[in-house]
Design a protein around this motif. Structure first.
Motif, PDB file in Angstrom:
ATOM      1  N   ILE A  53      48.848  14.382 116.011  1.00 22.73           N
ATOM      2  CA  ILE A  53      47.715  13.893 116.362  1.00 22.73           C
ATOM      3  C   ILE A  53      47.982  12.571 116.506  1.00 22.73           C
ATOM      4  CG2 ILE A  53      45.432  13.174 115.654  1.00 22.73           C
ATOM      5  CD1 ILE A  53      44.831  16.253 114.953  1.00 22.73           C
ATOM      6  N   PRO A  54      48.451  11.654 115.478  1.00 23.51           N
ATOM      7  CA  PRO A  54      48.730  10.170 115.720  1.00 23.51           C
ATOM      8  C   PRO A  54      49.841  10.015 116.733  1.00 23.51           C
ATOM      9  CG  PRO A  54      49.895  11.160 113.756  1.00 23.51           C
ATOM     10  CD  PRO A  54      49.121  12.377 114.132  1.00 23.51           C
ATOM     11  N   LYS A  55      50.610  10.973 117.172  1.00 26.95           N
ATOM     12  CA  LYS A  55      51.473  10.688 118.368  1.00 26.95           C
ATOM     13  C   LYS A  55      50.721  10.916 119.781  1.00 26.95           C
ATOM     14  CE  LYS A  55      55.317  13.093 115.845  1.00 26.95           C
ATOM     15  NZ  LYS A  55      56.192  14.337 115.966  1.00 26.95           N
ATOM     16  N   ILE A  56      49.694  11.827 119.769  1.00 28.84           N
ATOM     17  CA  ILE A  56      48.788  11.871 120.832  1.00 28.84           C
ATOM     18  C   ILE A  56      48.027  10.713 121.252  1.00 28.84           C
ATOM     19  CG2 ILE A  56      46.908  13.365 121.690  1.00 28.84           C
ATOM     20  CD1 ILE A  56      48.219  15.773 120.357  1.00 28.84           C
ATOM     21  N   VAL A  57      47.534   9.965 119.883  1.00 29.89           N
ATOM     22  CA  VAL A  57      46.874   8.798 120.062  1.00 29.89           C
ATOM     23  C   VAL A  57      47.588   7.650 120.610  1.00 29.89           C
ATOM     24  CG1 VAL A  57      45.376   7.247 118.733  1.00 29.89           C
ATOM     25  CG2 VAL A  57      45.147   9.733 118.380  1.00 29.89           C
ATOM     26  N   ASP A  58      48.800   7.607 119.966  1.00 28.63           N
ATOM     27  CA  ASP A  58      49.629   6.572 120.327  1.00 28.63           C
ATOM     28  C   ASP A  58      49.964   6.625 121.805  1.00 28.63           C
ATOM     29  OD1 ASP A  58      49.531   5.372 117.976  1.00 28.63           O
ATOM     30  OD2 ASP A  58      51.660   6.068 117.407  1.00 28.63           O
ATOM     31  N   LEU A  59      50.308   7.690 122.495  1.00 35.96           N
ATOM     32  CA  LEU A  59      50.670   7.969 123.703  1.00 35.96           C
ATOM     33  C   LEU A  59      49.470   7.835 124.694  1.00 35.96           C
ATOM     34  CD1 LEU A  59      52.713   8.782 125.798  1.00 35.96           C
ATOM     35  CD2 LEU A  59      52.589  11.085 125.143  1.00 35.96           C
ATOM     36  N   GLY A  60      48.248   7.871 124.127  1.00 33.25           N
ATOM     37  CA  GLY A  60      46.861   7.960 125.052  1.00 33.25           C
ATOM     38  C   GLY A  60      46.657   6.415 125.161  1.00 33.25           C
ATOM     39  N   VAL A  61      46.853   6.029 124.191  1.00 34.81           N
ATOM     40  CA  VAL A  61      46.576   4.303 123.866  1.00 34.81           C
ATOM     41  C   VAL A  61      47.683   3.566 125.056  1.00 34.81           C
ATOM     42  CG1 VAL A  61      46.636   2.187 122.620  1.00 34.81           C
ATOM     43  CG2 VAL A  61      45.546   4.166 121.606  1.00 34.81           C
ATOM     44  N   GLN A  62      48.717   4.000 124.847  1.00 34.09           N
ATOM     45  CA  GLN A  62      49.736   3.502 125.658  1.00 34.09           C
ATOM     46  C   GLN A  62      49.372   3.704 127.260  1.00 34.09           C
ATOM     47  OE1 GLN A  62      52.479   1.308 124.921  1.00 34.09           O
ATOM     48  NE2 GLN A  62      53.103   1.435 126.944  1.00 34.09           N
ATOM     49  N   LEU A  63      49.079   4.802 127.414  1.00 29.37           N
ATOM     50  CA  LEU A  63      48.776   5.277 128.960  1.00 29.37           C
ATOM     51  C   LEU A  63      47.538   4.422 129.323  1.00 29.37           C
ATOM     52  CD1 LEU A  63      49.435   9.039 128.791  1.00 29.37           C
ATOM     53  CD2 LEU A  63      50.757   7.534 130.277  1.00 29.37           C
ATOM     54  N   LYS A  65      46.990   1.455 128.365  1.00 33.63           N
ATOM     55  CA  LYS A  65      47.350  -0.072 128.823  1.00 33.63           C
ATOM     56  C   LYS A  65      48.225   0.024 130.072  1.00 33.63           C
ATOM     57  CE  LYS A  65      48.185  -1.644 124.049  1.00 33.63           C
ATOM     58  NZ  LYS A  65      49.228  -1.698 123.033  1.00 33.63           N
ATOM     59  N   GLU A  66      48.797   1.131 130.408  1.00 33.90           N
ATOM     60  CA  GLU A  66      49.829   1.085 131.516  1.00 33.90           C
ATOM     61  C   GLU A  66      48.852   1.127 132.890  1.00 33.90           C
ATOM     62  OE1 GLU A  66      53.012   3.987 131.246  1.00 33.90           O
ATOM     63  OE2 GLU A  66      53.389   3.163 129.219  1.00 33.90           O
ATOM     64  N   GLY A  67      47.375   1.272 132.531  1.00 32.97           N
ATOM     65  CA  GLY A  67      46.549   1.502 133.654  1.00 32.97           C
ATOM     66  C   GLY A  67      46.069   2.704 134.053  1.00 32.97           C
ATOM     67  N   CYS A  68      46.129   3.694 133.230  1.00 29.22           N
ATOM     68  CA  CYS A  68      45.564   5.030 133.592  1.00 29.22           C
ATOM     69  C   CYS A  68      43.872   4.923 133.517  1.00 29.22           C
ATOM     70  CB  CYS A  68      46.138   6.156 132.560  1.00 29.22           C
ATOM     71  SG  CYS A  68      47.719   6.558 132.818  1.00 29.22           S
ATOM     72  N   ARG A  69      43.348   5.667 134.415  1.00 21.34           N
ATOM     73  CA  ARG A  69      41.811   5.548 134.276  1.00 21.34           C
ATOM     74  C   ARG A  69      41.121   6.630 133.469  1.00 21.34           C
ATOM     75  NH1 ARG A  69      41.409   2.787 140.297  1.00 21.34           N
ATOM     76  NH2 ARG A  69      42.441   4.739 140.478  1.00 21.34           N
ATOM     77  N   ILE A  70      42.061   7.691 133.340  1.00 19.39           N
ATOM     78  CA  ILE A  70      41.520   8.985 132.782  1.00 19.39           C
ATOM     79  C   ILE A  70      42.536   9.558 131.982  1.00 19.39           C
ATOM     80  CG2 ILE A  70      41.493  10.292 134.889  1.00 19.39           C
ATOM     81  CD1 ILE A  70      39.128  11.896 133.261  1.00 19.39           C
ATOM     82  N   LEU A  71      42.477  10.324 130.802  1.00 24.35           N
ATOM     83  CA  LEU A  71      43.327  10.816 130.220  1.00 24.35           C
ATOM     84  C   LEU A  71      43.381  12.416 130.176  1.00 24.35           C
ATOM     85  CD1 LEU A  71      44.032   8.213 127.184  1.00 24.35           C
ATOM     86  CD2 LEU A  71      45.409   8.512 129.508  1.00 24.35           C
ATOM     87  N   ILE A  72      44.310  13.061 130.049  1.00 29.14           N
ATOM     88  CA  ILE A  72      44.436  14.552 129.885  1.00 29.14           C
ATOM     89  C   ILE A  72      45.052  14.893 128.653  1.00 29.14           C
ATOM     90  CG2 ILE A  72      44.790  16.870 130.829  1.00 29.14           C
ATOM     91  CD1 ILE A  72      44.547  15.598 133.706  1.00 29.14           C
ATOM     92  N   ILE A  73      44.539  15.646 127.621  1.00 27.80           N
ATOM     93  CA  ILE A  73      45.215  16.183 126.854  1.00 27.80           C
ATOM     94  C   ILE A  73      45.690  17.705 127.317  1.00 27.80           C
ATOM     95  CG2 ILE A  73      45.655  16.962 124.156  1.00 27.80           C
ATOM     96  CD1 ILE A  73      43.767  14.682 123.735  1.00 27.80           C
ATOM     97  N   SER A  74      46.797  17.995 127.819  1.00 27.91           N
ATOM     98  CA  SER A  74      47.195  19.259 128.444  1.00 27.91           C
ATOM     99  C   SER A  74      47.421  20.470 127.436  1.00 27.91           C
ATOM    100  CB  SER A  74      48.080  19.018 129.482  1.00 27.91           C
ATOM    101  OG  SER A  74      48.005  20.151 130.413  1.00 27.91           O
TER     102      SER A  74
END
Lengths: 213, 213
Positions: A53-63, A65-74
């Motif tokens: 879970i914390p890795k998923i959160v970190d990755l989402g926060v990073q994405l 920041k990189e400009g993603c407008r929506i995130l998918i936990i696949s």
């Protein structure tokens, strides 16, 4: 850009990209895929979910920041979805909830197929009384088992059995069925609709993404 | 073919076709639209809903006979959806439930806009704690009020007020906003996502329909 999170670690870039590629091809939207670090076996119990879970959160926060407008936990279990939603300002969707909500809108009794012991809690909660049964195909305990002829036969047998139990549609409770494009096989053989996890998250994400252009 | 049911009687064929036309254009699927007989004012209270339901069921049964593979009850209140589902062998989707489920999959707190006294029960049930508020724009009590400059201004004011209450997305609780393409105006003016009733039912129906080809 749509940011897609794979909840395991893959060295093979083609594997990392596989869900995103399906979504790009089906919905003509750009997808960037990443996998969480140091979990080659992904999530298979409470302990590994807690670690992920914390890795998923970190990755989402990073994405974001990189400009993603929506995130998918696949992933059909939507691991970390609430934790990630609390940390970003863009929508976060999950494979399990998207597939469940697409299935629910059709209102048909559904049979679920997965590779874990039971139905992911988020899917049970959202589908509730529409669920007529859940089956893990014989001998299939991880997604690579689905790549064998035997695995595919067992999976088709499971779908047939769910139809015999009263299912009017099949819902995948595992993204592994999406990766092997198993929905088409069930539709051809059994003639019933299939709600595919990756297709559903792609449907919802692309619909949202197209608004933001 | 997708069969779409309008829950009021219109003499003007362009009005009858308006929702189906939006879906055809956005999703490249064939839609046949019909309206129920003898209810020029549609459904506006319990009595008129009770009168409409058997007509909705009859129309849906007829559309299945004519070869439709999925039916849409194109109204935010999903009138007669359970009754019709019990009578046909194809999926029946509703505008209210489709929009609610699409919104729910995004997981954002939502503001609802409609033209009736309160939130349609099906939307309240499906969106639950995600609802931060519901507003009927000032002076708007039927869909034709939305066609005036004053009506549009009041509707935009409502959306702004919902955002001030904490809404991160707007959900239409009336198909009238779809017909006037009001979603684009809210997105442009307020920069937030809008879940449109007709667009959502079209999204779900088209996704299903494409499987059955």
């Amino acid at each position: 850009m749509i940011g897609l999170i794979r909840v395991f670690t893959a060295k093979d870039n083609e594997v990392v990209q596989s869900h995103g590629k399906l979504i790009q091809e089906n919905y003509a939207v750009p997808v960037i895929s990443r996998s969480i670090p140091d979990q080659p076996y992904g999530i298979y119990d409470d302990e590994t979910e807690k670690t992920a879970i914390p890795k998923i959160v970190d990755l989402g926060v990073q994405l974001e920041k990189e400009g993603c407008r929506i995130l998918i936990i696949s992933c059909a279990a939507d691991p970390g979805i609430n934790e990630l939603r609390a940390r970003v300002s863009i929508p976060v969707i999950g494979g399990g909830s998207s597939a469940s909500l697409v299935a629910r809108s059709l209102g048909l009794p559904v049979g679920l197929m997965g590779i874990t012991e039971g139905v992911p809690p988020v899917m049970r909660e959202l589908l509730g009384e529409l669920i007529v049964g859940y089956i893990r195909p014989d001998g299939v305990t991880n997604t690579t088992d689905l790549l064998t002829e035997e695995g595919r036969r067992a999976a088709l047998e499971s779908a047939r059995s769910l139809v015999n139990q009263g299912a009017k549609a099949i819902v995948f409770a595992c993204t592994g069925f999406s990766t092997i494009s198993f929905a088409g096989e069930i539709r051809r053989e059994l003639g019933i609709p299939v709600i595919d996890t990756v297709d559903s998250e792609g449907l919802i994400a692309a619909n949202f993404y197209k608004q933001t252009r």
